[in-house]
Design an enzyme around this catalytic site. Structure first.
Site, PDB file in Angstrom:
ATOM      1  N   SER A 191      -4.060  -9.419   7.411  1.00 22.59           N
ATOM      2  CA  SER A 191      -3.627  -8.044   7.612  1.00 22.59           C
ATOM      3  C   SER A 191      -3.188  -7.936   9.073  1.00 22.59           C
ATOM      4  O   SER A 191      -4.004  -8.056   9.989  1.00 22.59           O
ATOM      5  CB  SER A 191      -4.796  -7.110   7.307  1.00 22.59           C
ATOM      6  OG  SER A 191      -4.501  -5.843   7.823  1.00 22.59           O
ATOM      7  N   ASP A 226       0.823  -1.219   0.000  1.00 23.87           N
ATOM      8  CA  ASP A 226       0.000   0.000   0.000  1.00 23.87           C
ATOM      9  C   ASP A 226       0.854   1.265   0.000  1.00 23.87           C
ATOM     10  O   ASP A 226       0.689   2.135  -0.841  1.00 23.87           O
ATOM     11  CB  ASP A 226      -0.865   0.080   1.276  1.00 23.87           C
ATOM     12  CG  ASP A 226      -2.021  -0.899   1.242  1.00 23.87           C
ATOM     13  OD1 ASP A 226      -2.337  -1.417   0.162  1.00 23.87           O
ATOM     14  OD2 ASP A 226      -2.604  -1.139   2.320  1.00 23.87           O
ATOM     15  N   ARG A 229      -0.856   4.701  17.410  1.00 19.24           N
ATOM     16  CA  ARG A 229      -1.221   5.699  16.391  1.00 19.24           C
ATOM     17  C   ARG A 229      -0.923   7.135  16.823  1.00 19.24           C
ATOM     18  O   ARG A 229      -0.414   7.917  16.019  1.00 19.24           O
ATOM     19  CB  ARG A 229      -2.693   5.549  15.988  1.00 19.24           C
ATOM     20  CG  ARG A 229      -3.037   4.204  15.351  1.00 19.24           C
ATOM     21  CD  ARG A 229      -2.014   3.727  14.378  1.00 19.24           C
ATOM     22  NE  ARG A 229      -2.430   2.534  13.655  1.00 19.24           N
ATOM     23  CZ  ARG A 229      -1.628   1.734  12.982  1.00 19.24           C
ATOM     24  NH1 ARG A 229      -0.314   1.972  12.957  1.00 19.24           N
ATOM     25  NH2 ARG A 229      -2.090   0.694  12.327  1.00 19.24           N
ATOM     26  N   ASP A 232      -8.080   3.345  12.401  1.00 23.64           N
ATOM     27  CA  ASP A 232      -6.779   4.015  12.371  1.00 23.64           C
ATOM     28  C   ASP A 232      -6.807   5.355  11.651  1.00 23.64           C
ATOM     29  O   ASP A 232      -6.135   6.300  12.045  1.00 23.64           O
ATOM     30  CB  ASP A 232      -5.723   3.089  11.764  1.00 23.64           C
ATOM     31  CG  ASP A 232      -5.392   1.962  12.715  1.00 23.64           C
ATOM     32  OD1 ASP A 232      -5.547   2.171  13.934  1.00 23.64           O
ATOM     33  OD2 ASP A 232      -4.992   0.877  12.255  1.00 23.64           O
TER      34      ASP A 232
HETATM   35  N1  ARG Z   1      -9.035  -3.285  15.243  1.00 26.53           N
HETATM   36  C1  ARG Z   1      -7.876  -3.017  15.992  1.00 26.53           C
HETATM   37  C2  ARG Z   1      -7.911  -1.615  16.500  1.00 26.53           C
HETATM   38  O1  ARG Z   1      -8.559  -0.795  15.935  1.00 26.53           O
HETATM   39  C3  ARG Z   1      -6.584  -3.333  15.313  1.00 26.53           C
HETATM   40  C4  ARG Z   1      -6.507  -3.204  13.848  1.00 26.53           C
HETATM   41  C5  ARG Z   1      -5.102  -3.335  13.375  1.00 26.53           C
HETATM   42  N2  ARG Z   1      -4.949  -3.491  11.986  1.00 26.53           N
HETATM   43  C6  ARG Z   1      -4.718  -4.657  11.367  1.00 26.53           C
HETATM   44  N3  ARG Z   1      -4.612  -4.638  10.087  1.00 26.53           N
HETATM   45  N4  ARG Z   1      -4.579  -5.768  12.001  1.00 26.53           N
HETATM   46  O2  ARG Z   1      -7.271  -1.296  17.461  1.00 26.53           O
END
Ligand code: ARG
Length: 396
Positions: free
Chosen positions: A169, A13, A91, A120
């Site tokens: 992912s 990406d 983040r 995110d």
């Molecule tokens: N859903 C989780 C959060 O918002 C983690 C997402 C992380 N991304 C991934 N591609 N695993 O904290």
């Protein structure tokens, strides 16, 4: 010419983004790669340079991540819907560094690789705007609506080496590993073994092991009597708890964008540390502090999950957490065995537990007064029921 600072992971990406911003937006790109887990910074830097970026900044921020972000989560026993927040606390750090380097390198735009469905994008963008409203933020993956085959053909056309992305992912840092996508999306599909990397399957764990964790002012600072930095403690506990089958969470989650998702987390160190922390709190804080703390903790977790790390209310919550954690000192011995954490012993100089008062072996507690206490204590319930002529039926 305006430059764009891109949070660059080295994956497909963000590599496609470099070329896209250069060619279609006609802007120079500066990449920023932060190591908060096990990124190979040198390799990623070389890749960015090969894509023709004007600068490729790489930084190891694991220590800072532990000392300023994980620390606050331990203070607040941070959990969202039953799992320790890992992606969510990374983040703000990434967005803050992006603002810092955007300013340093004269970039007026920050680009990140999040999609339009997740949390995110919210966390990055709210954090950037909270610090500096004048910086533009773009999320090309969301804005172009490109799917993976489109990205692969764009990459081929532009000479981008296609990284061997895994099946899922994955987002990973020292506090936790999260997996989603692919076969995880089908919730009737039993989880496949290839999801896990940090936590051993229960069939393969041995007879368990005992570990001593010592806390000073709410923060773990020694394992089995040996002192380490917080970063080291987290990394060591990931290994110790992980090999005993602790910290696997397979659950449904409510995203800030209003959708439910199926996510798998591996958080062995975080689960062990938070469990130990809570046990020491239960010894060193009083009932009112614990009740209020539970409320503050849940608020802390919700604001953090929802991307509001820099909302002013967080300052007040963090002040409370910091204040109460100065009493969270002591040592706990935990037996880790096949996904269980069993307390063997606990001690603290700040202990409120009073052996003299509680023991049945002595008469230090004035039991005679209990009768009078109950006589008055019952009044609220009894008077209200009387006033309402409440009949409470009792059965045989
Ligand atoms: N859903 C989780 C959060 O918002 C983690 C997402 C992380 N991304 C991934 N591609 N695993 O904290």
């Amino acid at each position: 010419m305006d430059k764009v600072l891109l949070l660059y992971s080295g994956g497909l990406d963000t590599s496609v983004m470099v070329k896209w911003i250069q060619k279609e937006m006609k802007k120079e790109v500066v990449t920023l790669t932060l190591n908060i887990g096990n990124s190979n910074l040198e390799e990623i830097k070389e890749k960015a340079i090969s894509l023709g970026v004007s600068d490729a900044i790489v930084m190891d921020v694991k220590n800072e991540f532990a000392d300023n972000y994980i620390k606050k989560e331990i203070f607040a026993d941070g959990m969202y819907e039953g799992y320790p927040l890992s992606t969510a606390i990374a983040r703000p750090l990434m967005a803050e560094k992006a603002v810092y380097y955007a300013r340093e390198y004269g970039c007026n735009t920050i680009a990140h690789g999040s999609t339009g469905k997740g949390n995110d994008q919210v966390r990055f963008e709210v954090t950037v705007k909270a610090i500096d409203e004048n910086i533009n933020v773009i999320a090309p993956v969301r804005d172009w609506n490109m799917n993976r085959p489109d990205e692969i053909s764009y990459a081929k056309k532009n000479g981008i080496k296609i990284p061997k992305d895994g099946k899922y992912s994955v987002d990973e840092n020292i506090w936790g590993r999260s997996a989603e996508g692919s076969t995880i999306e089908n919730i009737s599909n039993p989880l496949e073994d290839d999801v896990y990397e940090w936590v051993s399957p229960l069939e393969e764990t041995g007879n368990g092991e005992t570990v001593d964790l010592e806390f000073v002012n709410g923060i773990p600072h020694a394992i089995n009597g040996n002192e380490f930095s917080l970063e080291e403690i987290v990394e060591k506990m990931n290994i110790i708890a992980g090999r005993n089958g602790i910290g696997l969470i397979n659950h449904m989650e409510d995203r800030v964008t209003g959708i439910k998702s199926h996510e798998v987390y591996e958080v062995p160190g975080a689960m062990a540390i938070l469990h130990a922390h809570k046990m020491i709190e239960s010894l060193t804080l009083n009932k009112y502090e614990i009740d209020l703390k539970e409320y503050m903790d849940s608020q802390w977790s919700n604001f953090t999950y929802n991307g509001l790390w820099h909302d002013p209310v967080m300052e007040h919550i963090n002040d409370f957490e910091c204040s109460v954690n100065k009493y969270v000192n002591g040592k706990i011995k935990l037996k880790l065995y096949k996904g269980n954490m069993i307390m063997k012993s606990i001690e603290s100089d700040n202990s409120i537990y009073n052996y003299e008062k509680i023991s049945y072996d002595n008469s230090n507690f004035n039991q005679d007064s209990a009768r009078g206490f109950i006589d008055i204590y019952k009044n609220n319930t009894v008077y209200t029921n009387n006033a309402r002529k409440q009949k409470i039926s009792v059965m045989q």
